[in-house]
Design a protein around this motif. Sequence first.
Motif, short mmCIF file in Angstrom:
data_model
loop_
_atom_site.label_atom_id
_atom_site.label_comp_id
_atom_site.label_asym_id
_atom_site.label_seq_id
_atom_site.Cartn_x
_atom_site.Cartn_y
_atom_site.Cartn_z
N GLY A 1 3.09 -14.89 26.20
CA GLY A 1 1.89 -15.57 25.72
C GLY A 1 0.59 -14.92 26.16
N PHE A 2 0.56 -14.34 27.35
CA PHE A 2 -0.65 -13.67 27.82
C PHE A 2 -1.00 -12.47 26.93
N THR A 3 0.00 -11.67 26.63
CA THR A 3 -0.23 -10.50 25.78
C THR A 3 -0.66 -10.93 24.39
N LEU A 4 0.00 -11.95 23.86
CA LEU A 4 -0.36 -12.43 22.52
C LEU A 4 -1.76 -13.03 22.50
N CYS A 5 -2.10 -13.76 23.57
CA CYS A 5 -3.45 -14.33 23.67
C CYS A 5 -4.51 -13.24 23.62
N LYS A 6 -4.26 -12.15 24.33
CA LYS A 6 -5.21 -11.03 24.33
C LYS A 6 -5.37 -10.45 22.94
N GLN A 7 -4.26 -10.31 22.21
CA GLN A 7 -4.32 -9.80 20.85
C GLN A 7 -5.10 -10.74 19.93
N ILE A 8 -4.85 -12.04 20.08
CA ILE A 8 -5.56 -13.02 19.26
C ILE A 8 -7.05 -12.96 19.52
N ARG A 9 -7.44 -12.88 20.80
CA ARG A 9 -8.85 -12.88 21.16
C ARG A 9 -9.58 -11.63 20.67
N GLN A 10 -8.86 -10.55 20.44
CA GLN A 10 -9.48 -9.34 19.93
C GLN A 10 -9.88 -9.48 18.47
N ALA A 11 -9.27 -10.44 17.77
CA ALA A 11 -9.53 -10.57 16.33
C ALA A 11 -10.06 -11.93 15.91
N TYR A 12 -9.84 -12.97 16.72
CA TYR A 12 -10.17 -14.33 16.30
C TYR A 12 -10.90 -15.08 17.42
N THR A 13 -11.70 -16.08 17.02
CA THR A 13 -12.43 -16.89 17.99
C THR A 13 -11.94 -18.33 18.04
N LEU A 14 -10.88 -18.66 17.29
CA LEU A 14 -10.42 -20.04 17.24
C LEU A 14 -9.93 -20.51 18.61
N PRO A 15 -9.99 -21.83 18.88
CA PRO A 15 -9.57 -22.36 20.18
C PRO A 15 -8.08 -22.14 20.44
N ILE A 16 -7.73 -21.93 21.71
CA ILE A 16 -6.35 -21.72 22.12
C ILE A 16 -6.02 -22.66 23.28
N ILE A 17 -4.94 -23.41 23.13
CA ILE A 17 -4.40 -24.21 24.23
C ILE A 17 -3.09 -23.57 24.66
N MET A 18 -2.98 -23.23 25.94
CA MET A 18 -1.76 -22.59 26.44
C MET A 18 -0.80 -23.65 26.97
N LEU A 19 0.46 -23.57 26.53
CA LEU A 19 1.51 -24.49 26.95
C LEU A 19 2.53 -23.70 27.77
N THR A 20 2.89 -24.21 28.95
CA THR A 20 3.84 -23.45 29.76
C THR A 20 4.53 -24.31 30.80
N ALA A 21 5.76 -23.92 31.13
CA ALA A 21 6.47 -24.56 32.22
C ALA A 21 6.07 -23.98 33.56
N ARG A 22 5.32 -22.88 33.52
CA ARG A 22 4.83 -22.25 34.76
C ARG A 22 3.46 -22.84 35.10
N GLY A 23 3.41 -23.61 36.17
CA GLY A 23 2.16 -24.28 36.53
C GLY A 23 1.39 -23.62 37.65
#
Length: 232
Positions: free
Chosen positions: A60-82
């Motif tokens: 998810g971190f890598t994908l988030c970085k890719q998304i942020r390079q092209a889009y400004t839409l809001p992102i909520i991260m979901l994870t079992a790692r707290g």
Amino acid sequence: MSKLLIIDDDSSLTESLSVFFQQHHFDLICANEPQHGYELIGLESPKLVLLDIMMPGIDGFTLCKQIRQAYTLPIIMLTARGRLEDKVHGFELGVDDYLPKPFEPAELLVRVQALLRRSFSEEQRSTEQQGVLFFAGLAIFSAQQIVKVDGEDVHLSGMEFHLLKALASNPGKVFNREQITGVVKGVEVDLYGRSVDILLSRLRQKLNDSVSSPRFIKTIRGVGYTFIATPL
């Protein structure tokens, strides 16, 4: 309905959340593979992304970085790692909110609604000079006389547009039939021979609004009509 996208390899979770959000007037598009999820952003233009961290192939971190390079839409991260360092890293990459698993769908819904309100409020501030009105599920562009319901164009007559704008510009105010006649007088044609109730009925039909369960225009029996949509 506003479109949302969830990218998570847990198909049982994505399917259950899709049903839940449908019940709350959101179209939740599901992707169980990271690259497919990224492609769906361009194809479906969601208003917000729900993104898992632990996924095969691309995390998810890598994908988030890719998304942020092209889009400004809001992102909520979901994870079992707290872990705190995961949260910090996510926010550094541009995540807007963070929700650890397991979570209650109702809490996720509240967070989604809050982020969408903030996003639309920022958009509204940037377009105030253009006379744009934003509400939950509805946008009114005064200069262009354009109306969008759940992101889709709705074609209104001049009379219908002026009536909708007058109601939306005064949310909570009750308009009686005489006041409505004054609002639309001189627009396209005079209201002579036309019923205010028929005009409201036609407007509601085009907005896909319901008399029994209204989203935008509510009838106050024996009094008139009022605009009830939530401002963004």
